[in-house]
Motif scaffolding. Structure first.
Motif: not given
Length: 506
Positions: A91-109
């Motif tokens: 579960t922790a791995l899934v959360l971490f990877v999902a958060g990583s992908v979302l970080c790459s899509l960030a539009w502002d700080v």
């Protein structure tokens, strides 16, 4: 979880193939979460430019991650017992990877900081779970060797993180420092699913909801207040004081609650264990000084010497190489002679290396700086994991999850306090020289410096170098204080507990 064979003796300290296979899975997840901290550290100037934000604002991409780590770690010990370490790890791995992908899509700080928080919820569970899985699999008589294996991410973080981050930013874009976690996370998920032993969750203990409602928000609020210091510049600010005081009050209420309940979220009765208590104190002071200074090294090379992000990463490699040299040796020695002498030697090496950085200037030679980083790395290899070992080696199977959770809370909270404190000291020491235009009082970027006359540029860089030197001096003095609790760590091999009740009596 797999336990050591019943007939294994304390002298049998070799890690067998089954334990090494589990270790490879755990290390993969830990590498991913630790790399992400060091990768982002070299990206802060890039975020400043990309999002047109101040250093204090983009530093929240680090702080938000750490706050999430600190708030979720208290749940890990109970959840590991209740749901099983394998399920929780996946579960922790899934959360971490999902958060990583979302970080790459960030539009502002702001969105980047929010997604880093999500990433931290997953990352916060990976290391304490990894420690629990490994310690249970290997048995207490091999904790030193296990900690040396778990120390591999600590080596690869300082070496690989800044280099990987600098390279990805230079050849691609900042988005890839997060997207890189997608393939690594996929491999970690598959191998964890296949290799980790089947869960045997326990249902005997009820969840301490009161403790969770007190401790997790308390830690998060306290660290938010402390982490706001670099932006406000003063502890008298309401943004610092209000969450800080409320956080301390909630933590104090948790302590009162924890000593009066049978199954608290964090078992404070572990502090009856004298060895664990001194290990916690050592880790607290060490983390404040070491991790507080650690965030500043890439900034020093980037801002004072004008290096690229890739070169700044390469210049930090000697620290990891030094740790690579000493950590495996320290892991073996801890099992034989106890952690006390090894930790003291490590702290002295760190103090010696950091003393060089207290004298840095604009023209300080790289051979001296890289040699100092190498010596500091050797010291870290003798300090961090042996201190963890000192805390865990006297714990029985029932207490390991709670003990590793406690040590990780201490490390993350102290590291956050250290980075916030050192950032405040650095910012307060930067003085705009005469002739510099308005707006150069903060940490200057390359674009700002290029617009200044050469003589003013040198003056600005000289002032900045002095500010870094003063900050490193404070960090070095904190490391000196760490020698005091470290002197009380055992200097002989510890007897292993054979009964669960023994844990509170050592």
């Amino acid at each position: 979880m797999t336990a050591p064979p019943a007939g294994s003796s304390a002298s049998d300290t070799k890690l067998d193939a089954a334990v090494l296979k589990i270790a490879s899975v755990v290390v993969l997840g830990a590498i991913m979460s630790i790399l992400d901290v060091t990768v982002v550290s070299v990206a802060l100037p890039t975020f400043m430019s990309e999002f047109q934000a101040s250093y204090a604002t983009v530093a929240w991409t680090m702080t938000g991650y750490t706050l999430a780590l600190a708030s979720v770690i208290p749940l890990t010990g109970w959840a590991a017992d209740r749901f099983g370490t394998k399920r929780l790890y996946l579960t922790a791995l899934v959360l971490f990877v999902a958060g990583s992908v979302l970080c790459s899509l960030a539009w502002d700080v702001t969105s980047l900081i929010g997604f880093r928080v999500l990433q931290g919820f997953g990352g916060g569970m990976l290391m304490p779970l990894g420690m629990t899985i490994m310690t249970r699999a290997a048995g207490p008589q091999r904790v030193g060797r296990v900690m040396a294996v778990l120390g591999i991410p600590m080596l690869l973080g300082p070496i690989g993180g800044p280099i990987l981050g600098g390279w990805l930013i230079d050849v691609a874009s900042w988005h890839w420092i997060f997207l890189i976690n997608l393939p690594i996370g996929a491999v970690a998920l598959i191998t964890a699913f296949v290799v980790l032993p089947k869960d045997s969750p326990k249902k005997s203990e009820s969840f301490d909801f009161v403790g969770m409602l007190l401790l997790s928000p308390g830690l998060a609020l306290f660290l938010f207040g402390v982490s706001s210091l670099p932006e406000t510049g003063t502890a008298a600010s309401a943004r610092v004081l209000v969450p800080g005081i409320v956080g301390v009050a909630l933590i104090a209420a948790f302590v009162y609650h924890a000593v009066r309940t049978d199954h608290p979220l964090i078992d404070l009765r572990l502090f009856k264990n004298r060895q664990l208590t001194f290990a916690v104190l050592t880790m607290t002071v060490f983390a404040i000084g070491f991790f507080g200074a650690g965030l500043l090294f890439p900034s020093y090379f980037l801002q004072v010497h004008g290096e690229t992000t890739l070169m700044a990463g390469l210049l930090l490699a000697p620290q990891g190489l030094g740790a690579m040299l000493t950590m495996p040796i320290a892991g073996q020695l801890v099992d034989r002679i106890g952690p006390g002498k090894i930790v003291l030697v490590g702290l002295v090496l760190i103090i010696a290396g950091m003393s060089v950085f207290t004298q840095v200037g604009v023209d300080t030679g790289y051979p001296l700086l890289l040699g100092a980083l190498f010596v500091m790395g050797m010291g870290m290899g003798c300090t961090m994991m042996p201190t963890m070992t000192a805390a865990l080696q006297t714990l029985t199977d029932h207490s390991i999850a709670r003990g590793s959770t406690l040590m990780n809370i201490v490390q993350q909270a102290a590291g956050s306090i250290g980075t916030a404190t050192m950032s405040v000291i650095l910012t307060s020491r930067i003085i705009a020289p005469e002739g510099a235009p308005e707006g150069t009082t903060g940490q200057p970027d390359a674009e700002m410096l290029a617009q200044l006359p050469p003589e003013v540029q040198q003056s600005v860089l000289g002032s900045l170098a002095d500010a870094f030197g003063d900050t490193f001096l404070v960090a070095m003095l904190v490391m000196v204080v760490a020698l005091i609790p470290a002197a009380f760590l055992p200097r002989t091999k510890s007897a292993q507990p054979t009964d669960p009740t023994a844990v509170s009596m050592h």
